[in-house]
Design an enzyme around this catalytic site. Structure first.
Site, mmCIF file in Angstrom:
data_model
loop_
_atom_site.group_PDB
_atom_site.id
_atom_site.type_symbol
_atom_site.label_atom_id
_atom_site.label_comp_id
_atom_site.label_asym_id
_atom_site.label_seq_id
_atom_site.Cartn_x
_atom_site.Cartn_y
_atom_site.Cartn_z
ATOM 1 N N ARG A 138 1.757 2.001 0.764
ATOM 2 C CA ARG A 138 1.469 1.716 2.166
ATOM 3 C C ARG A 138 0.725 2.878 2.833
ATOM 4 N NH1 ARG A 138 7.163 -1.450 3.770
ATOM 5 N NH2 ARG A 138 6.478 -3.448 2.866
ATOM 6 N N TYR A 144 -2.387 -6.656 2.652
ATOM 7 C CA TYR A 144 -1.590 -6.336 1.463
ATOM 8 C C TYR A 144 -0.704 -5.108 1.671
ATOM 9 C CZ TYR A 144 -5.756 -3.521 -0.178
ATOM 10 O OH TYR A 144 -6.816 -2.672 -0.337
ATOM 11 N N GLU A 145 0.209 -4.929 0.720
ATOM 12 C CA GLU A 145 1.264 -3.899 0.793
ATOM 13 C C GLU A 145 2.153 -4.071 2.029
ATOM 14 O OE1 GLU A 145 1.905 -2.474 -1.744
ATOM 15 O OE2 GLU A 145 0.020 -2.687 -2.813
ATOM 16 N N GLY A 146 2.403 -5.312 2.391
ATOM 17 C CA GLY A 146 3.187 -5.628 3.575
ATOM 18 C C GLY A 146 2.266 -5.778 4.766
#
Length: 594
Positions: free
Chosen positions: A294, A434-436
């Site tokens: 992140r 992406y990545e949350g």
């Protein structure tokens, strides 16, 4: 237009704003000093400019390819990766015992900004290796560290993060991939995964997949997830590669952007895997990898924004139209039109703020591990936790906004693919997802990070910003100070309100409704604080007769631009924080459909 790494800005941010010297003072990085920092940044710039940037356009046009279960990287990418690995770029912050260079995390992030700016699709590959390294360093067995970690650090092999399934996107508790014991300490992994970045390619001999799956007796939901390691080729006892493992790419996605990054659909058909860490603790173990990724995605946002800004600035200096209001020149470059210059100034200010937030998060991460006193380590861990969702979400929003403004500066030509501005816009758009997603980052901030220590980390942050506010009258008067003061007050009030609503029985909807606005408010104000820190440092340098006067004066002016164009929105952000869940509840699905 060629890319030029902003080495001077990166070094300034590391030293003047992020405070990397505090990391050096811990003694945990014996090989680090300012000279080495400069050498690393210059070498990263040379590689990114000379090797990666020229491949960016061809990667976008040609992309990666999938044929009969095998993925081939875009033209030139495999050779570029081999050069990248030979340069030791995957081992910058890795521990010395694993073959790494054991340098500060913030320096690694700064070097990787140049990689992502030059070629974001390429940068995703080593970025995921770095996250895999952190997970194995934290939770791997001695054997896993010896066999896999050292080869990831050297760049000989790459890593991949394997979470998402067709029915389980952000809700990892819904995943169904299974792992059954083989009786010899290994497991048989079965299931399908989607959106696996660089899940297969031909740039290295082996790829290490970190996979979330369920054991047969696992409880339902997120508490029943374990973390497994599966390598594309099995590894023999002597470290040589053995038979092909039982998983393969069954396709690659056709995407809006980052065409050269293979986003794979992976099928695991009895693949041999090893358990990483403890059974049913996989989600907690994976969070080490996810948090690293992140922060790295936040740096992606900074990098793509910097690339889009440079492209727009060059175009604005070349494109001639209209009369300059300053010089009176006819057929002047459009950079002499006030609105174009305003956009460029705001782009530059927001990039500088996002860069500082990301690099400061890296400094906090190192101090959380290496500060001498336990109390200091706890305080810096709180800062790292608080900043990580902001670094990811706020910086990637900056990436999208700046890339969009870059298209706008190009005018109609920006909408034409051949000018290049459109690619940055397309590539940037994935980073808030992406990545949350950025909505998840906001929920993480208000749902966990804000209250995990009773709000103390937020209060510490507010106190630090107030301390900087107190010295700003040395540099400014009036609006630049007032805007920051109002922003800090808004953060303080919003934080108190959220903590109060979080403790209320009926407060959940209010807290979640406020999440996005709160993250953006804090990001805006912290970004202003970062630029104010840089301005104070620049004034000290000028007063001491050091540095380039014109360049340092630019740092002082940059904060004024930010204060006028970004901090002025604190009041509206505060209103959005306190809108309440009831208002959104009234906007039911039927109302929205009507």
């Amino acid at each position: 237009m060629t890319y030029r790494a902003p080495v001077r800005d990166l070094a300034f941010t590391l030293q003047a704003v992020a405070g990397i010297d505090r990391v050096a003072a811990t003694g945990a990085f014996p090989d680090y000093d300012a000279d080495l920092m400069g050498a690393v940044l210059e070498a990263a710039a040379q590689f990114s400019e000379g090797v990666l940037a020229p491949l960016n356009r061809i990667g976008d046009l040609k992309g990666s390819t999938w044929v009969n279960g095998a993925v081939t990287a875009a033209p030139g990418f495999a050779d570029a990766y081999r050069q990248f690995a030979e340069g030791g770029w995957t081992g910058l912050s890795a521990p010395a015992h694993a073959g790494g260079q054991q340098l500060p995390k913030a320096l690694e992030l700064a070097a990787y900004e140049t990689v992502h700016a030059a070629n974001m699709a390429f940068g995703l590959c080593p970025m995921l290796s770095l996250a895999t390294i952190e997970a194995l360093e934290s939770h791997g067995t001695d054997r896993q560290k010896e066999v896999y970690l050292t080869r990831l650090v050297s760049g000989e092999w790459t890593g991949a993060m394997v979470l998402t399934e067709p029915q389980a996107g952000s809700d990892l508790g819904a995943l169904t991939a299974t792992a059954t014991a083989n009786g010899d300490g290994t497991y048989s992994l079965t299931g399908q995964k989607i959106f696996i970045t660089w899940g297969d390619h031909d740039a290295t001999d082996n790829i290490i997949h970190m996979v979330l799956a369920r054991l047969p007796d696992a409880p339902a939901g997120p508490k029943g997830i374990s973390l497994f390691l599966a390598s594309k080729f099995l590894v023999n006892d002597d470290g040589s590669l053995g038979a092909r493992n039982g998983f393969r790419a069954v396709g690659v996605e056709h995407k809006l952007g980052i065409h050269a990054s293979p986003t794979c659909v992976m099928a695991y058909e009895g693949a041999v895997a090893e358990l990483v860490g403890q059974p049913n603790q996989g989600l907690a173990h994976m969070f080490v990898m996810m948090n690293a990724a992140r922060l790295a995605v936040g740096v992606e946002g900074v990098g793509i924004a910097e690339r889009a800004y440079q492209h727009a600035l060059a175009y604005a200096g070349e494109r001639r139209q209209g009369r300059s209001v300053w010089s009176g020149e006819a057929n002047a470059p459009i950079v002499d039109h006030p609105d174009v210059r305003r956009m460029l100034a705001v782009m530059k200010a927001r990039i500088a703020a996002a860069r500082a937030i990301c690099l400061s998060t890296g400094v906090a991460a190192d101090l959380a591990k290496h500060a001498a006193a336990e109390e200091d380590r706890r305080r810096w861990k709180g800062r790292e936790d608080l900043f990580t969702p902001i670094a990811k979400a706020w910086s990637t929003d900056v990436g999208c906004d700046v890339a969009s403004m870059g298209v706008q500066i190009h005018g109609g030509m920006g909408f034409i693919e051949e000018t290049g501005a459109a690619q940055y816009y397309r590539d940037a758009r994935i980073t808030p997802i992406y990545e949350g997603t950025n909505g998840i980052q906001a929920m993480d901030l208000v749902g966990r990070k804000l209250s995990q220590d009773g709000g103390q980390s937020a209060r510490d942050l507010i106190a630090d910003m107030k301390a900087t506010l107190a010295v700003l009258p040395r540099l400014y008067s009036g609006k630049p100070i007032d805007a920051f003061a109002e922003g800090v007050a808004a953060v303080e009030q919003a934080t108190a309100w959220l903590l109060e609503r979080k403790g209320a029985a009926d407060g959940a909807a209010d807290v979640l409704a406020a999440a996005d606005a709160y993250l953006k408010l804090v990001g805006d104000v912290v970004g202003g604080w970062m630029l104010a820190l840089g301005a104070v440092y620049a004034r000290d340098q000028l007063d001491g007769g050091q540095g380039d006067p014109a360049w340092l004066e630019g740092k002082i002016t940059l904060y004024e631009v930010y204060a006028a164009n970004v901090l002025g929105g604190a009041a509206s952000r505060m209103a959005a924080v306190r809108q309440g869940g009831a208002l959104l509840e009234r906007m039911s699905a039927d109302v929205l459909a009507g």
